[in-house]
Scaffold this active site. Structure first.
Site, PDB file in Angstrom:
ATOM      1  N   TYR A  45       0.860  -1.184   0.000  1.00  0.00           N
ATOM      2  CA  TYR A  45       0.000   0.000   0.000  1.00  0.00           C
ATOM      3  C   TYR A  45       0.889   1.225   0.000  1.00  0.00           C
ATOM      4  O   TYR A  45       1.820   1.322   0.803  1.00  0.00           O
ATOM      5  CB  TYR A  45      -0.894  -0.004   1.242  1.00  0.00           C
ATOM      6  CG  TYR A  45      -1.815   1.197   1.350  1.00  0.00           C
ATOM      7  CD1 TYR A  45      -2.896   1.354   0.479  1.00  0.00           C
ATOM      8  CD2 TYR A  45      -1.609   2.173   2.330  1.00  0.00           C
ATOM      9  CE1 TYR A  45      -3.734   2.451   0.586  1.00  0.00           C
ATOM     10  CE2 TYR A  45      -2.452   3.262   2.449  1.00  0.00           C
ATOM     11  CZ  TYR A  45      -3.515   3.402   1.574  1.00  0.00           C
ATOM     12  OH  TYR A  45      -4.362   4.481   1.682  1.00  0.00           O
TER      13      TYR A  45
ATOM     14  N   ASP B  79       9.322   2.951  -0.104  1.00  0.00           N
ATOM     15  CA  ASP B  79       8.238   3.601   0.637  1.00  0.00           C
ATOM     16  C   ASP B  79       8.421   3.220   2.098  1.00  0.00           C
ATOM     17  O   ASP B  79       8.020   2.142   2.536  1.00  0.00           O
ATOM     18  CB  ASP B  79       6.880   3.151   0.108  1.00  0.00           C
ATOM     19  CG  ASP B  79       5.737   3.832   0.853  1.00  0.00           C
ATOM     20  OD1 ASP B  79       6.019   4.582   1.817  1.00  0.00           O
ATOM     21  OD2 ASP B  79       4.566   3.615   0.481  1.00  0.00           O
TER      22      ASP B  79
ATOM     23  N   LYS C 203       4.057   8.954   9.037  1.00  0.00           N
ATOM     24  CA  LYS C 203       3.903   8.354  10.358  1.00  0.00           C
ATOM     25  C   LYS C 203       4.932   8.896  11.378  1.00  0.00           C
ATOM     26  O   LYS C 203       4.782  10.020  11.815  1.00  0.00           O
ATOM     27  CB  LYS C 203       3.896   6.826  10.229  1.00  0.00           C
ATOM     28  CG  LYS C 203       2.719   6.408   9.303  1.00  0.00           C
ATOM     29  CD  LYS C 203       2.368   4.957   9.237  1.00  0.00           C
ATOM     30  CE  LYS C 203       1.065   4.789   8.458  1.00  0.00           C
ATOM     31  NZ  LYS C 203       1.143   4.091   7.202  1.00  0.00           N
TER      32      LYS C 203
HETATM   33  C1  LIG Z   1       0.405   4.574   5.823  1.00  0.00           C
HETATM   34  C2  LIG Z   1       1.152   4.351   4.571  1.00  0.00           C
HETATM   35  C3  LIG Z   1       1.008   5.199   3.463  1.00  0.00           C
HETATM   36  C4  LIG Z   1      -0.011   6.290   3.410  1.00  0.00           C
HETATM   37  O1  LIG Z   1       0.204   7.290   4.341  1.00  0.00           O
HETATM   38  P1  LIG Z   1      -1.034   8.231   4.746  1.00  0.00           P
HETATM   39  O2  LIG Z   1      -0.418   9.199   5.707  1.00  0.00           O
HETATM   40  O3  LIG Z   1      -2.062   7.337   5.342  1.00  0.00           O
HETATM   41  O4  LIG Z   1      -1.514   8.874   3.511  1.00  0.00           O
HETATM   42  C5  LIG Z   1       1.821   4.991   2.371  1.00  0.00           C
HETATM   43  N1  LIG Z   1       2.726   4.004   2.354  1.00  0.00           N
HETATM   44  C6  LIG Z   1       2.890   3.156   3.391  1.00  0.00           C
HETATM   45  C7  LIG Z   1       3.930   2.088   3.324  1.00  0.00           C
HETATM   46  C8  LIG Z   1       2.089   3.295   4.524  1.00  0.00           C
HETATM   47  O5  LIG Z   1       2.226   2.423   5.527  1.00  0.00           O
END
Ligand SMILES: *Cc1c(COP(=O)(O)O)cnc(C)c1O
Length: 428
Positions: free
Chosen positions: A142, A237, A265
């Site tokens: 994701y 990511d 995060k």
């Molecule tokens: C949480 C997450 C996102 C998205 O971040 P948001 O702040 O929810 O938009 C993208 N990539 C990874 C790996 C994530 O865990």
């Protein structure tokens, strides 16, 4: 009716599904989500007075737990000096320097407001730099909710078992090619056929949005080598893994240097922050230094920067990551032992304080294998655990997190409760 049920009913009339992010609605595990009144340390308290040991930790953002005093002080101090300027401030430079110290591959960085924004912009930079359009991602990973990423996506998309989202133009989805995680041969094949079209490979270095899946040894080295050979960029990511699986993120733990990195995060300490960065020659393409446009009214927000800085500072204490990893290993081993005692097949894993488990004999190397897990048993276990005061992510396809506020005693009592909860879930 409990106060949470009442709020959920009210919420459903004004918010789709009663929530502002899908997995929070508990659809995959059943029941009504609790509404939080307050949180401190490792515990959440709901509006009905129930308390829960929290293994969601704001989906990984809160590595220090809730309302950590040092972060609270930083937030208070920053807010008292005004909470949004629309002009640069010192803490933006400080946080950028802190990120670069911890992740040397992030030579320059741009702060945004969410992980979604970060990945969206990183791909734009990659496409501009390579003058190519195709994006290679992995099933179950994701990368936020931007159009091009909602192809075989993890997190809520996987939790709800949704096909790829309507509203995403087919012409855009066609630019995203998906391969199974850990399938180095599949990536090689793809590069052999489409190598000249691939702008970037984007990957969660440790998958945390399909449950927890670790990379097999050599997988990321193969991605690095293929990108180099074919002139594509490698994007890690690290929105979830950054400052989580090690002080310098997955890139430090795996010793692989990506061209671009996305963060979120932890970098905002629980405030809405994301970031993308990497090689200076690539980041210099971003406006105003270069032509790739990306902007944000609230980006670099002083309160959010202060929260991120205070959080990173706390994680720099001696032994911080070692202690977290030891506690997480203890939790995961305890869950494994409990499952064996109850005769339930289980596969567990962790990297640093990011962890996961599947009710399946395993191994789980990719999303297809993750989907073989017993999600009905997980749902019953989740409900039983919640009733016993343990809050696990309300989906079999999300990672869990341990914070520095979780003590050894918390971990031990969690194992006891989860063991009993599994007995209850099995009996039903
Ligand atoms: C949480 C997450 C996102 C998205 O971040 P948001 O702040 O929810 O938009 C993208 N990539 C990874 C790996 C994530 O865990």
């Amino acid at each position: 009716m409990s106060r949470s049920e009442e709020l959920f009913e009210r919420g459903k009339t004004v918010l789709p599904g009663g929530v502002n992010s899908p997995v929070r609605a508990f659809r995959a595990v059943g029941g009504t989500p609790f509404f939080v009144a307050r949180a401190a340390g490792a515990r959440l308290t709901d509006v009905d007075g129930g308390t829960y040991l929290d293994y969601v930790c704001s989906w990984g953002a809160l590595i220090l737990g809730h309302a950590h005093p040092a972060v609270l002080d930083a937030i208070r101090g920053a807010a008292a000096a005004g909470w949004s300027y629309g002009a640069p401030c010192e803490s933006e430079v400080e946080l950028a320097e802190a990120v670069r110290r911890r992740m040397p591959a992030v030579e320059m960085v741009r702060f945004v407001n969410s992980g979604t924004e970060a990945t969206m912009a990183a791909v734009r930079v990659a496409r501009a730099a390579t003058k190519r359009n195709v994006l290679l991602k992995f099933a179950g990973c994701y990368h936020g909710h931007a159009d091009g990423f909602l192809v075989k996506a993890g997190s809520g998309v996987a939790t709800l078992g949704l096909p790829d989202s309507p509203g995403v133009p087919a012409a855009l989805a066609e630019l995203t090619i998906t391969v199974a995680f850990n399938d180095a041969g599949g990536v090689e094949d793809l590069f052999r056929r489409r190598g000249a079209d691939v702008a970037a490979v984007i990957v969660e270095p440790y998958v945390g949005n399909a449950g927890f899946i670790a990379p097999e040894s050599g997988f990321h080295e193969t991605l690095r080598a293929l990108c180099d050979r074919h002139g594509a960029l490698l994007i890690f990511d690290e929105v979830m893994t950054g400052f989580r699986v090690a002080a310098g993120g997955a890139q430090e733990r795996l010793r692989v240097r990506p061209d671009l990195t996305t963060l979120g995060k932890i970098v905002g300490g629980g405030m809405p922050v994301g970031a993308y960065g990497g090689r200076a020659d690539l980041m210099r393409l971003v406006a105003p230094e270069g032509p790739v446009y990306q902007a944000g009214t609230l980006s670099g927000n002083p309160v959010a920067m202060a929260a991120g800085l205070a959080t990173l500072r706390e994680t720099e204490r001696a032994g911080f990551y070692e202690t977290l990893e030891r506690r997480t290993a203890r939790l995961v081993a305890g869950i494994g032992d409990a499952a064996h005692r109850h005769g339930v097949p289980v596969t567990t894993g962790h990297a640093g304080s990011m962890w996961g488990m599947y009710f399946t004999p395993g191994p789980v190397r990719n999303f297809a294998e993750a989907k073989a897990a017993d999600t009905a048993l997980f749902a019953r276990w989740h409900r039983a655990a919640l009733a016993r005061g343990v809050f696990l992510a309300p989906s079999a396809f999300e990672a869990g997190f341990v914070s520095s506020a979780h003590t050894d005693a918390d971990i031990d009592s969690t194992i006891t409760q989860l063991d009993a909860a599994l007995g209850e879930a099995r009996a039903r």
